[in-house]
Write a protein that holds these residues in place. Structure first.
Motif, short mmCIF file in Angstrom:
data_model
loop_
_atom_site.label_atom_id
_atom_site.label_comp_id
_atom_site.label_asym_id
_atom_site.label_seq_id
_atom_site.Cartn_x
_atom_site.Cartn_y
_atom_site.Cartn_z
N PRO A 290 0.83 -1.21 0.00
CA PRO A 290 0.00 0.00 0.00
C PRO A 290 0.86 1.26 0.00
N VAL A 291 0.34 2.31 -0.61
CA VAL A 291 1.13 3.52 -0.86
C VAL A 291 0.52 4.72 -0.16
N VAL A 292 1.40 5.57 0.38
CA VAL A 292 1.04 6.91 0.83
C VAL A 292 1.80 7.89 -0.06
N ALA A 293 1.10 8.84 -0.66
CA ALA A 293 1.76 9.76 -1.59
C ALA A 293 1.03 11.10 -1.58
N PRO A 294 1.71 12.17 -1.99
CA PRO A 294 1.05 13.48 -2.03
C PRO A 294 0.02 13.55 -3.15
N ALA A 295 -1.07 14.23 -2.88
CA ALA A 295 -2.17 14.36 -3.83
C ALA A 295 -1.86 15.46 -4.83
N VAL A 296 -0.82 15.25 -5.62
CA VAL A 296 -0.40 16.23 -6.61
C VAL A 296 0.44 15.52 -7.66
N GLY A 297 0.37 15.99 -8.91
CA GLY A 297 1.23 15.45 -9.96
C GLY A 297 0.92 14.01 -10.32
N GLY A 298 1.96 13.27 -10.67
CA GLY A 298 1.82 11.91 -11.15
C GLY A 298 1.06 10.96 -10.24
N PRO A 299 1.27 11.01 -8.91
CA PRO A 299 0.55 10.07 -8.03
C PRO A 299 -0.97 10.14 -8.15
N LEU A 300 -1.52 11.25 -8.63
CA LEU A 300 -2.96 11.34 -8.79
C LEU A 300 -3.48 10.31 -9.80
N ASP A 301 -2.66 9.98 -10.80
CA ASP A 301 -3.05 8.97 -11.78
C ASP A 301 -2.83 7.55 -11.27
N LEU A 302 -1.95 7.39 -10.29
CA LEU A 302 -1.51 6.06 -9.88
C LEU A 302 -2.24 5.53 -8.65
N VAL A 303 -2.42 6.38 -7.65
CA VAL A 303 -2.97 5.94 -6.37
C VAL A 303 -4.47 6.22 -6.32
N ALA A 304 -5.25 5.16 -6.20
CA ALA A 304 -6.69 5.31 -5.99
C ALA A 304 -6.92 5.45 -4.48
N HIS A 305 -7.29 6.64 -4.05
CA HIS A 305 -7.39 6.94 -2.63
C HIS A 305 -8.39 6.00 -1.95
N ARG A 306 -7.94 5.41 -0.85
CA ARG A 306 -8.72 4.46 -0.07
C ARG A 306 -9.05 3.19 -0.86
N HIS A 307 -8.29 2.92 -1.90
CA HIS A 307 -8.44 1.66 -2.64
C HIS A 307 -7.09 0.97 -2.81
N THR A 308 -6.08 1.74 -3.23
CA THR A 308 -4.72 1.19 -3.32
C THR A 308 -3.77 1.88 -2.35
N GLY A 309 -4.25 2.89 -1.67
CA GLY A 309 -3.39 3.62 -0.75
C GLY A 309 -4.08 4.89 -0.30
N LEU A 310 -3.27 5.81 0.23
CA LEU A 310 -3.80 7.06 0.75
C LEU A 310 -3.07 8.24 0.12
N LEU A 311 -3.83 9.20 -0.38
CA LEU A 311 -3.28 10.45 -0.87
C LEU A 311 -3.39 11.50 0.24
N VAL A 312 -2.32 12.26 0.43
CA VAL A 312 -2.27 13.24 1.50
C VAL A 312 -1.89 14.60 0.93
N PRO A 313 -2.21 15.69 1.64
CA PRO A 313 -1.79 17.01 1.15
C PRO A 313 -0.27 17.07 1.01
N PRO A 314 0.22 17.68 -0.06
CA PRO A 314 1.68 17.78 -0.23
C PRO A 314 2.32 18.63 0.85
N ARG A 315 3.56 18.30 1.19
CA ARG A 315 4.38 19.06 2.15
C ARG A 315 3.80 19.06 3.56
N ASP A 316 3.04 18.03 3.90
CA ASP A 316 2.36 17.99 5.20
C ASP A 316 2.87 16.79 5.99
N ALA A 317 3.83 17.02 6.87
CA ALA A 317 4.43 15.93 7.65
C ALA A 317 3.42 15.27 8.57
#
Length: 374
Positions: A290-317
């Motif tokens: 499972p993947v955690v990635a910023p919700a910006v750029g390329g990961p938006l095409d790759l990560v299905a939020h809450r299906h293959t991983g979690l998208l998070v706001p960029p630059r947010d520790a």
């Protein structure tokens, strides 16, 4: 088809541009085409014995402050290589320095050029110089506007290019080696070595450079029962070793060893906000992680939020930490996301996307023939 691939980077360099150029050359050879690669010379003039086709090296210098990256010097070898190969088409991989010369040579010889957009140079300008974004886009526009076709690796990149006035843009994603990166490469011996107390293993794979913002993993390092593992090298490594206490730094790893590392992770985290695609996210998904990635750029095409991983706001520790914590608490969720990720990328092989690329080439050549006939 005779193709010259002019690339800003090529193995033994380890980065997305180099890997994509290598896979492109391999696929062209596999399909019976005849490629030649033009790339910057490596440090120490490492041999190109493993390359699938001839490689013409152009003199280069290391980038100040980042010696792992080499920049080509002015050379007549680019135009000479294109002419000597009797190319039908010139492929420009992430053109910026060497690619500009390739574009000029193609224009002088009357050859079509396909430019592959791969690096967020404007984002890098903001990161390294604190300014220069507008100048970077002027450079990008001047190069890509001269191409017969620009290929964007993701929907976000395509929209960005069109918004900045780049004409003739189409989508061309990246492939993934689904044999090297697969769930059954999980290695329990390796896991015990990395996390001897049975910790949840959270991994990052990629360059250790300012634009990757790997320091955002600091909060994850502080979570109880979590071991952060960092794979890669670069100028930020000394600082990261200080700012990520308890993290294991493995340095640069490649090949099947990298496949075992990916599959042995419990969670993969990518932190950089400037990815036009993000190949390591796709490799993690192929590995069933499972993947955690910023919700910006390329990961938006790759990560299905809450299906293959979690998208998070960029630059947010804090968001990175909270996402890792949520996955750490849910083994069933991790398993479901990992299985869904593997299923999603199984058809995205390099052979499949390589055939798409050849289709783009054919369209460009047909368009040139139609223009000549008219």
């Amino acid at each position: 088809m005779r193709v010259v691939i002019v690339t800003e980077s090529f193995p033994p360099d380890v980065n997305g541009v180099a890997h994509c150029a290598l896979q492109t050359a391999r696929h062209l050879v596999d399909r019976g085409h005849v490629p030649v690669v033009v790339a910057p010379a490596t440090a120490g003039d490492a041999p190109d014995d493993a390359a699938p086709c001839p490689v013409v090296r152009v003199p280069s210098l290391p980038l100040p402050g980042y010696p792992q990256v080499r920049v080509a010097l002015p050379s007549r070898r680019v135009a000479a290589a294109i002419a000597e190969h009797r190319a039908d088409l010139v492929h420009l991989a992430s053109p910026f320095v060497l690619g500009v010369r390739g574009m000029a040579a193609a224009a002088r010889l009357g050859l079509p050029a396909v430019a592959v957009y791969q690096t967020d140079l404007a984002g890098y300008a903001r990161t390294y110089m604190g300014a220069g974004e507008a100048a970077a886009w002027r450079r990008i526009r001047s190069v890509h506007a001269a191409a017969d076709l620009t290929l964007a690796p993701s929907g976000a990149a395509l929209r960005d290019l069109e918004a900045h006035g780049i004409p003739r843009v189409r989508l061309w994603p990246r492939g993934v080696d689904t044999e090297r990166f697969r769930p059954d490469r999980r290695d329990e011996t390796l896991r015990r070595a990395l996390a001897p107390d049975g910790e949840l293993i959270v991994g990052y794979v990629g360059r250790l450079a300012p634009e990757k913002q790997v320091e955002l993993l600091g909060g994850a390092c502080a979570l109880p029962g979590v071991r952060v593992v960092v794979v890669g090298d670069g100028p930020s490594r000394p600082g990261l070793e200080q700012s990520l206490p308890g993290a294991v730094f493995l340095g640069r790893r490649t090949g099947d060893e990298l496949g075992r590392i990916f599959a042995s992770l419990d969670v993969f985290v990518h932190t950089g906000p400037f990815e036009t695609f993000c190949q390591t996210v796709q490799e993690a998904m192929a590995s069933g992680v499972p993947v955690v990635a910023p919700a910006v750029g390329g990961p938006l095409d790759l990560v299905a939020h809450r299906h293959t991983g979690l998208l998070v706001p960029p630059r947010d520790a804090d968001a990175v930490r909270d996402a890792v914590s949520a996955l750490a608490a849910g083994p069933g969720l991790r398993a479901a996301y990992g299985a869904a990720g593997r299923a999603m990328v199984e058809g995205r092989t390099w052979a499949a996307v390589g055939d798409q690329l050849i289709g783009h080439y054919a369209d460009v050549l047909a368009g040139r023939r139609t223009a000549v006939a008219a």
